[in-house]
Design a protein around this motif. Structure first.
Motif, short mmCIF file in Angstrom:
data_model
loop_
_atom_site.label_atom_id
_atom_site.label_comp_id
_atom_site.label_asym_id
_atom_site.label_seq_id
_atom_site.Cartn_x
_atom_site.Cartn_y
_atom_site.Cartn_z
N THR A 171 6.10 66.83 92.57
CA THR A 171 5.86 66.98 91.08
C THR A 171 6.47 65.77 90.37
OG1 THR A 171 8.11 68.16 90.52
CG2 THR A 171 6.19 69.56 91.15
N TYR A 172 5.35 65.37 89.50
CA TYR A 172 5.47 64.26 88.53
C TYR A 172 5.42 64.54 87.06
CZ TYR A 172 4.53 62.69 93.33
OH TYR A 172 4.39 62.66 94.58
N THR A 173 6.02 63.46 86.35
CA THR A 173 6.06 63.69 84.98
C THR A 173 4.88 63.51 84.16
OG1 THR A 173 6.57 61.42 84.58
CG2 THR A 173 8.47 62.96 84.82
N GLY A 174 3.82 62.57 84.82
CA GLY A 174 2.61 62.15 84.25
C GLY A 174 2.87 60.81 83.77
N GLU A 175 4.02 60.15 83.45
CA GLU A 175 4.19 58.91 83.07
C GLU A 175 3.78 57.82 83.99
OE1 GLU A 175 8.39 56.08 82.24
OE2 GLU A 175 8.37 58.39 82.62
N PRO A 176 3.08 56.95 83.48
CA PRO A 176 2.71 55.81 84.25
C PRO A 176 3.67 55.22 85.19
CG PRO A 176 1.90 55.35 82.21
CD PRO A 176 2.82 56.46 82.27
N ILE A 177 3.35 54.76 86.41
CA ILE A 177 4.03 53.86 87.29
C ILE A 177 3.90 52.46 86.76
CG2 ILE A 177 4.52 52.89 89.40
CD1 ILE A 177 3.28 55.60 90.61
N PRO A 178 5.20 51.73 86.27
CA PRO A 178 4.80 50.21 85.87
C PRO A 178 4.10 49.66 87.28
CG PRO A 178 7.03 51.17 85.54
CD PRO A 178 6.45 52.15 86.42
N GLU A 179 3.20 48.59 87.01
CA GLU A 179 2.47 47.82 87.91
C GLU A 179 3.33 47.06 88.70
OE1 GLU A 179 -0.80 47.04 89.87
OE2 GLU A 179 -0.70 48.37 88.18
N GLU A 180 4.55 46.64 88.00
CA GLU A 180 5.59 45.89 88.89
C GLU A 180 6.09 46.61 89.98
OE1 GLU A 180 6.49 46.33 85.31
OE2 GLU A 180 4.67 45.56 85.21
N LYS A 181 6.49 48.04 89.87
CA LYS A 181 7.08 48.79 90.83
C LYS A 181 6.15 48.90 91.89
CE LYS A 181 10.78 50.95 88.12
NZ LYS A 181 11.45 51.79 88.02
N LEU A 182 4.68 49.41 91.51
CA LEU A 182 3.75 49.68 92.65
C LEU A 182 3.61 48.44 93.34
CD1 LEU A 182 1.65 51.40 93.72
CD2 LEU A 182 -0.13 50.51 92.15
N ASN A 183 3.61 47.16 92.75
CA ASN A 183 3.52 45.88 93.78
C ASN A 183 4.61 45.67 94.72
OD1 ASN A 183 1.04 45.08 92.75
ND2 ASN A 183 1.97 43.87 90.97
N LEU A 184 5.85 46.02 94.21
CA LEU A 184 7.08 46.03 94.98
C LEU A 184 6.66 47.13 96.21
CD1 LEU A 184 9.95 45.63 92.43
CD2 LEU A 184 9.25 44.17 94.00
N VAL A 185 6.35 48.16 95.89
CA VAL A 185 6.15 49.14 97.13
C VAL A 185 5.13 48.67 98.09
CG1 VAL A 185 4.95 51.62 97.52
CG2 VAL A 185 6.61 51.14 95.64
N LEU A 186 4.01 47.92 97.53
CA LEU A 186 2.97 47.48 98.59
C LEU A 186 3.63 46.23 99.26
CD1 LEU A 186 0.00 47.55 96.01
CD2 LEU A 186 0.27 48.76 97.88
N GLN A 187 4.47 45.49 98.65
CA GLN A 187 5.08 44.35 99.18
C GLN A 187 5.91 44.74 100.26
OE1 GLN A 187 6.84 42.15 96.01
NE2 GLN A 187 5.12 41.31 95.51
#
Length: 174
Positions: A15-31
């Motif tokens: 379950t998620y809040t609906g708040e967007p994930i910062p792009e920097e964090k998404l990039n760290l996950v991908l890295q």
């Protein structure tokens, strides 16, 4: 944070809040995923990032049950692999999923592993066929799993080291 503490803290979040994930964090996950080891360094995986709400809602129907959290997710990372590159593509795809799953939690993101391989959609197709068609994936790629991502509405309690199933450890012989 030490790796053991990160692993203790990690838990599936649905379950998620609906708040967007910062792009920097998404990039760290991908890295973190792209830094994953693979057999003979073949790196057979292909990652598809989905952020469009309409596509996430359709992706949530890729399984009979167990993918509904994608409707509330801010993103999903779909992991396909090329079985022509290596016979251990499932292991390699699982390693990248694990790396991203752990990294997401360490960054304060909620994530959940949604198994795709060997699962079925509610419409008679396999989950792989459903996702392949939805996302335009070439025929020879195989689906491993989908990682849902979002800002967690709540987080599971950390695991306690004293609760580990140490009886699963065998030394020298079974």
């Amino acid at each position: 944070m030490e790796l053991l503490q990160i692993l203790q803290n990690r838990g599936s979040v649905r379950t998620y809040t609906g708040e967007p994930i910062p792009e920097e964090k998404l990039n760290l996950v991908l890295q973190a995923g792209l830094l994953s080891p693979s057999g003979r360094n073949r790196r057979p995986w292909e990652l598809i990032i989905v952020r469009e709400k309409e596509t996430l809602a359709k992706l949530a129907k890729c399984r009979d049950h167990g993918a509904g959290m994608l409707t509330g997710a801010d993103a999903a990372i779909v992991v396909f692999a090329d079985p022509e590159k290596t016979d251990v593509w499932t292991e390699d795809a699982s390693i990248i999923m694990t790396s991203m799953h752990i990294m997401a939690d360490s960054l304060g993101l909620g994530s959940c592993w949604i198994q795709g391989r060997l699962r079925t959609a509610g419409d008679g197709r396999t989950t792989e066929e459903y996702v392949r068609e939805l996302l335009g994936v070439p025929e020879h790629y195989k689906l491993e799993a989908i990682l849902s991502l979002g800002m967690p509405a709540s987080h599971p309690e950390p695991k306690k080291l004293e609760d580990l199933m140490t009886e699963k450890i065998h030394r020298e012989k079974f």
